[in-house]
Design a protein around this motif. Structure first.
Motif, PDB file in Angstrom:
ATOM      1  N   SER A 164       0.829  -1.203   0.000  1.00 23.87           N
ATOM      2  CA  SER A 164       0.000   0.000   0.000  1.00 23.87           C
ATOM      3  C   SER A 164       0.868   1.259   0.000  1.00 23.87           C
ATOM      4  N   ASP A 204      -5.022  10.915   0.499  1.00 27.74           N
ATOM      5  CA  ASP A 204      -5.145  10.509   1.890  1.00 27.74           C
ATOM      6  C   ASP A 204      -6.292   9.514   2.099  1.00 27.74           C
ATOM      7  N   ARG A 207      -5.030   6.274   1.358  1.00 29.84           N
ATOM      8  CA  ARG A 207      -4.175   5.790   2.437  1.00 29.84           C
ATOM      9  C   ARG A 207      -5.033   5.145   3.528  1.00 29.84           C
ATOM     10  N   GLN A 208      -6.144   5.822   3.856  1.00 27.13           N
ATOM     11  CA  GLN A 208      -7.020   5.269   4.889  1.00 27.13           C
ATOM     12  C   GLN A 208      -7.555   3.909   4.486  1.00 27.13           C
ATOM     13  N   GLU A 212      -6.638   0.610   6.720  1.00 23.22           N
ATOM     14  CA  GLU A 212      -7.634  -0.171   7.444  1.00 23.22           C
ATOM     15  C   GLU A 212      -8.228  -1.251   6.561  1.00 23.22           C
TER      16      GLU A 212
END
Lengths: 660, 607
Positions: A164, A204, A207-208, A212
């Motif tokens: 990731s 972003d 990224r989250q 998760e």
């Protein structure tokens, strides 16, 4: 260009099919808001009215909308999926490893209840008969499974983390590189705030999702599959009941996905608008404060901020409906399994231990559902963001690099500049309004040409074409006979340098900023360039000389000093063709005198085009062009034109009078 | 290259999070309600296995069909209750947490708008942006989801252990004991993770700064073909960020495996003991099954502690970053007892307009020690209605002096008075109503022409806007496709420098201020337009007190008197021709002899 009123805005729903009742009931609340608000009308927003847009957001996103008018929501989703695939591509083996590790983790983890069931069903009777070995085996196996779960989890996290983070790095670089390669025309319309929001906020969200999501998704699906398999091997009839429960879950999930995607798209847009407002306020803080703009800004900010809060609320409410719905379905299934199972145990068709472990499993089946919901939410969020990013990445530069086979080399440098030729050049931003209707010009190598004319005469356009910030709509711009479109960018920039009226400084030292003109320049060369233009003294007098940090955007240098730095930068670049676009406007007279003095030497062996509204600069030109409405109306040496009776002669007289 | 603000690493996670309380306070009942609902949902979830145990031990073992139904209904009822509580939990906080986020972001925005220019000189806007966007959303996500779970999962664990202790005290004690190593584990993890998360957020802010600069400076990067260099710089920062993120992930991986391993080992021990106890008759099979099913239920709350704790750390670091900005003190503040603008206060007559600069000294707050002040005792008086031109070499501090009048910066010595009132005794709003500035580099906003001209003067009518546009010779905007409603784009890039400058001038005159400060307002205009603007401007200047920074003789001609700024002081004041005659420095600055043609030199010679 026609002006269309807000009432003509069509209401094409860009996100949801008509089968989504929620979207139609709740969302178009702001549809009737007036379009012509404080932001004003831009060609894009006016145009976007015909295409699609049921949102109040007007032009800020309307350009997106306009660009997408021929595509539809499906295509947008396709684009974002294609981008995701592209990003994952290089990591497919690592992803496979991740899936394997997740499988291992699930096997090890799901074996747990099985072992407990076994311990009760078989180890317990053996123990009653005095044999404790099976129990110890079970416990040992259980411990082993625990260790395997922990180990595979740790490895999974590290591997998926590398995937990731790698994807994020690629995506960030892609956006950044792409934004850099797009033409100025693009930058003049796609506001910087929105670009910044693409490269920061939107990334972003991805990224989250990665942080998760990837984890949760793989785990959830695998544990689901595993538990189903185990349930089926234990008792297929009870397992069928569990499967029956999955059907309504699937429908609920479909509803959630649609609704959530719709909202997330709006959220990304709303967030981008907040960023635009924020960036503009901070960059223009002097004007904001000096003109008491703060309350008005706050009004605008509140509107955007509240809208985002409302949309975020809507999105979370959607999640608030979805998760308990899943829970409800799951719990109902548990009750049904209990009843059916009880009857079968009573009838002797089922082991008590099987039912016990079955019930344990079902609970575990539904535990990660909450996580699944969170993942789906993050996925929709990232999906919406990726759509915007994919759209940005899909923009092709209007001023592309030439294909390798189309590249032509410039003749060897003669040391006296290069010849510039405009042949049949036509240029317009919109076809109805030609800026240069038909332009013909040859500037021999080594000549210094001054271009004068009123605002809008086409002077700056001329320069932008020459620096290839734009390509002509028709005809050719040639450098030593080579069309600019056939020159690689690096080659073009080595040969043509430009000094503009805005002198943006990057954070870093003064030397860094001058050195931008020539990356491998030595300190001596940098200082030499500064000396040549008369900037050495003030730079040397600064606290740390050439190493002084210019601070944010050069706030510490005066406008004139910044222009001198820009001059030094261009001199250092040592181009064959130098273009000055009103580059001396902020200089005081002594500085201008120094610059002119320097230019006389510097321009001697190169071609130069000088756009000036101050005729002082014209004095050093070999030739003057007077432009009007995109045409050259006077052409000659300064002396000839001054002596004549044309416009230049008038201008010159007016200017001389202003000098006293 | 990038200015990383100091780390307040001494602050603990809890302390940082507690600072959010004032923003959370309005939503506290909802938050409490939501926590209660979550607990209730957890309890109903926890009770289900107990009922299932009863079903297995009772009706099923005794083949009692009639007793089964009420108990099955109880299981169903609890299931429904759990779902309802789940719904309540999210529904209660959904809107209010979004509002908390909005409130924090609004506070940041308000605060930043209030901060003096010196603050903005120091802070990179990318850093500010990343705080207002990423960090604030992180806070919302934590409050809305993680915080509740942090509380509830801890509570679940506590309740679960309580139930276990009651059911089987020995086995329960073992579970309880197992939490000790986990606690130690979490504490060690927390300390390391905290540092890493702060670093990654700062790096994200630096990254945003580079993005912003590269986009705002795109013309220069393109003109010099330097975008590769910028890409490298971006790439380096992005890689650094990735490095930090990977380090965080490695920490998390260790954390997770610990959080898995400890409970699993505990369960293995429980298994051996439990089965022994059933075989020795101290426990029923049903009790063991339900014991395990509770232990299983507790597995998730324990596992989740790992990432919840990580989330709490991320959020604490984000809160620190936000409060770092909010804690910055504003040095340019309103006085406690603002004075009334003198002349108006006196007799209502509007005759004032005296600008006096007395002994003004100024140095930038972060100027290195040992460097002299930029302004070293400026004395200057501009009488009502008078126009004074300020002339000085590039970098002599002219622009700085002009920004002192509307208090974009505060003087570090001496004072500036308007009609006898020190500018610091007026509220900033009063002051800036009295004084208007035209900056040399005009900043336009992405808004309509009208909005760009009136800016803060919201009561401005179209007639006033038109008048201002006329003064600034900026009536070209009326020919734009939508007239005053036309949006002038990002920083007005689709307007030429001269056009932008004229709009900035219109902006300065629209509110008919009593004092006008013009920073080289005509530099980007061509001679013809300049003459027209000067002509129109003269009417405005006739009745307005004005300080005009000038580089050119033509601009100087607008003024009644000229002041020469040299070495941080005013060294000469007089009319243009006086100074030309008396001051060599002035002649050097303003004589354009060798710039102009021969006629000019002749003219000089005549003089």
């Amino acid at each position: 260009m026609t002006t269309r009123g807000p009432e003509q805005a069509s209401t094409v729903d860009d996100a949801d099919g008509p089968d989504d009742p929620f979207a139609l009931q709740e969302l178009p609340e702001e549809q009737s808001a007036p379009r012509a608000g404080w932001r004003g009308i831009s060609p894009e927003s006016a145009h976007a009215d015909d295409a699609l847009d049921n949102e109040e957001e007007d032009g800020a996103e309307a350009l997106d909308a306009a660009a997408l008018s021929t595509t539809d929501a499906d295509e947008r989703a396709r684009n974002s999926r294609a981008l995701l695939r592209l990003l994952i591509g290089p990591y497919r083996w690592k992803v496979a490893v991740c899936v394997l590790l997740a499988v291992l983790e699930q096997v090890a983890m799901q074996a747990g209840p099985l072992l407990i069931g076994l311990a009760i069903d078989s180890a317990l009777p053996s123990l009653r008969h005095g044999d404790g070995t099976p129990l110890l085996w079970m416990a040992g196996l259980y411990l082993l499974c625990g260790a395997a779960t922990a180990g595979s989890k740790a490895l999974f996290l590290r591997t998926s983390g590398r995937v990731s983070q790698g994807m994020l790095l690629t995506l960030r670089q892609k956006i950044f590189d792409h934004a850099q390669s797009l033409s100025l025309d693009f930058h003049e319309h796609y506001t910087s705030g929105r670009l910044i929001s693409r490269a920061t906020g939107d990334v972003d969200t991805l990224r989250q999702l990665m942080d998760e999501g990837l984890d949760g998704l793989v785990t959830t699906f695998l544990s689901f599959a595993f538990i189903l398999v185990i349930l089926f091997t234990q008792d297929w009839q009870l397992a069928l009941i569990v499967i029956a429960g999955v059907v309504p879950m699937w429908f609920t999930t479909r509803w959630f996905r649609r609704r959530s995607r719709f909202l997330q798209r709006k959220i990304r847009t709303a967030v981008a608008m907040i960023i635009v407002q924020f960036v503009e306020t901070m960059n223009g803080i002097r004007a904001v404060q000096a003109f008491r703009r703060e309350p008005r800004n706050l009004e605008i900010f509140d509107e955007l901020n509240d809208r985002t809060a409302r949309l975020n609320g809507d999105s979370m409410i959607t999640l608030a409906r979805y998760t308990p719905a899943l829970k409800l379905i799951g719990n109902t299934t548990v009750a049904v399994v209990l009843v059916v199972g009880a009857f079968r145990v009573a009838g002797g068709g089922l082991e008590l231990g099987v039912l016990a472990s079955f019930l344990l499993y079902i609970r575990r089946l539904y535990d990660p559902l909450d996580q699944l919901a969170m993942f789906l939410n993050a996925y929709q969020q990232a999906g919406a963001a990726l759509e915007k990013v994919a759209d940005l990445l899909a923009r092709r530069p209007d001023v592309p690099e030439p294909e390798a086979e189309a590249v032509r080399a410039l003749p060897a440098a003669s040391g006296t500049g290069r010849e510039i030729a405009f042949r049949d050049v036509e240029f317009h931003y919109t076809p109805e309004v030609p800026v240069l209707p038909s332009f013909e010009l040859t500037i021999p190598a080594g000549q210094t040409v001054a271009v004068v004319g009123a605002t809008g005469a086409g002077k700056s356009t001329l320069v932008k074409l020459l620096a290839r910030f734009y390509d002509p709509s028709g005809g050719h711009v040639r450098l030593d006979g080579v069309d600019l479109r056939e020159l690689p960018n690096a080659e073009l920039r080595r040969n043509v340098s430009m000094i503009t009226q805005e002198s943006f400084l990057f954070s870093g030292s003064v030397a860094d900023n001058i050195g931008l003109g020539k990356p491998d320049a030595t300190r001596e060369q940098i200082e030499e360039a500064a000396r040549a233009i008369g900037a050495y003294d003030f730079i040397a007098a600064m606290p740390e000389g050439f190493d002084t940090d210019v601070r944010k955007r050069g706030g510490r240098l005066s406008a004139g000093q910044r222009q001198l730095v820009a001059f030094a930068r261009a001199l250092l670049a040592d181009p064959a063709v130098l273009v000055l676009d009103e580059a001396t406007s902020s200089l005081d007279i002594p500085s201008e005198r120094a610059v002119q003095h320097a230019l006389r030497t510097v321009l001697a062996d190169r071609t130069a085009v000088i756009i000036a509204h101050r005729l002082s600069t014209v004095q050093i030109a070999d030739r003057v062009l007077v432009m009007e409405a995109g045409r050259v109306v006077e052409d000659g040496t300064p002396q000839e034109l001054i002596a004549g009776t044309g416009r230049f002669s008038d201008l010159h007289r007016a200017w001389e009078e202003s000098l006293v | 290259m990038t200015v990383a603000p100091p780390h307040p690493s001494s602050r603990s996670t809890v302390k940082s999070l507690l600072r959010l309380w004032p923003y959370v306070r309005p939503a506290r009942w909802k938050l409490i309600g939501s926590t209660a609902a979550t607990l209730a949902a957890t309890v109903s979830g926890l009770v289900v296995p107990l009922v299932i145990q009863k079903v297995i031990d009772g009706p099923i073992a005794h083949r009692d069909g009639s007793a089964l139904w009420p108990m099955a209904l109880a299981v169903l009822g609890l299931g429904v209750a759990e779902a309802v509580f789940f719904w309540l939990r999210r529904t209660l906080t959904s809107r209010s947490m979004a509002r908390v986020e909005a409130a924090i972001r609004r506070r940041l925005y308000t605060h930043l708008q209030e901060q003096p220019v010196a603050f903005h000189d120091k802070w990179q806007s990318g850093q500010l942006l990343s705080r207002a966007s990423n960090d604030v959303s992180l806070i919302r996500m934590f409050l809305n989801f993680m915080l509740i779970f942090l509380i509830v999962n801890a509570a679940t664990f506590g309740i679960g252990i309580g139930v276990l202790l009651v059911k089987q005290w020995l086995l329960g004690l073992i579970v309880l004991a197992s939490s000790l190593p986990m606690l130690i584990f979490m504490i060690i993890f927390e300390q390391k993770y905290r540092v890493a998360t702060r670093r990654s957020q700062d790096q994200a802010g630096d990254l945003a700064t580079v993005v912003e600069e590269s986009i705002l400076g795109i013309r220069i990067l393109k003109a010099f073909g330097r975008h590769r260099a910028m890409e490298r710089r971006f790439s380096t920062l992005a890689r650094e960020l990735r490095g930090t993120e990977l380090y965080k992930i490695r920490l998390l991986a260790v954390m997770w495996s610990g959080m898995i391993l400890v409970p699993e080992a505990t369960i293995a021990v429980l298994m051996v003991l439990g089965v022994h106890m059933v075989s020795s008759g101290t426990m029923t099979t049903g009790a063991l099954v339900s014991f395990f099913s509770i232990v299983m239920y507790l597995r998730w709350p324990v596992l989740s502690m790992g990432f919840l704790l990580a989330g709490a750390n991320d959020t604490a670091a984000a809160a620190d970053r936000v409060f770092e900005v909010l804690d910055s003190e504003n040095s340019v503040t309103d006085p406690e007892k603002p004075a009334l603008p003198a002349s108006r206060a006196a007799n209502g007559a509007d005759a004032g307009g005296l600008l006096r600069v007395e002994g003004v000294r100024f140095r930038h707050p972060d100027a290195p020690e040992g460097t002299p002040d930029l302004l070293r005792g400026i004395d200057l008086e501009v009488r009502p209605g008078e126009t004074v031109a300020l002339v000085g070499a590039t970098g002599s501090g002219k622009t700085t002096l002009t920004s002192l009048v509307p208090r974009l910066y505060d003087v570090t010595g001496g004072g500036i008075t308007l009609d006898g009132t020190d500018v610091r005794d007026l509220t900033r709003s009063q002051l800036r109503e009295l004084v208007s500035v035209a900056f040399e580099e005009p900043i336009l906003f992405s808004a309509s022409v009208r909005e760009n001209v009136i800016l803060g003067y919201q009561q401005g009518t179209d007639a006033e806007v038109r008048r201002a546009l006329k003064v600034a010779q900026a009536e070209f905007v009326l020919d734009l496709p939508w007239g005053l409603d036309t949006r002038i784009g990002e920083q007005g890039l689709n307007l030429s420098g001269g056009q932008r400058q004229r709009l900035a001038l219109a902006r300065a005159v629209v509110a008919r201020p009593r004092f006008l400060v013009l920073d080289d307002p005509l530099s980007a205009l061509d001679v013809h337009t300049e003459a027209l603007v000067e002509e129109a401007l003269r009417h405005v200047l006739a009745t307005t007190t004005a300080l005009v920074v000038a580089h050119r003789p033509s601009t100087v001609m607008l003024a009644d008197r000229v002041a020469l700024l040299e070495d941080g002081r005013i060294t000469a004041v007089g009319t243009h021709s006086d100074l030309l005659a008396s001051s060599a420095a002035y002649r050097h600055l303003l004589s354009s002899a060798d710039l102009g043609g021969s006629r000019n030199e002749e003219r000089e010679a005549v003089k």
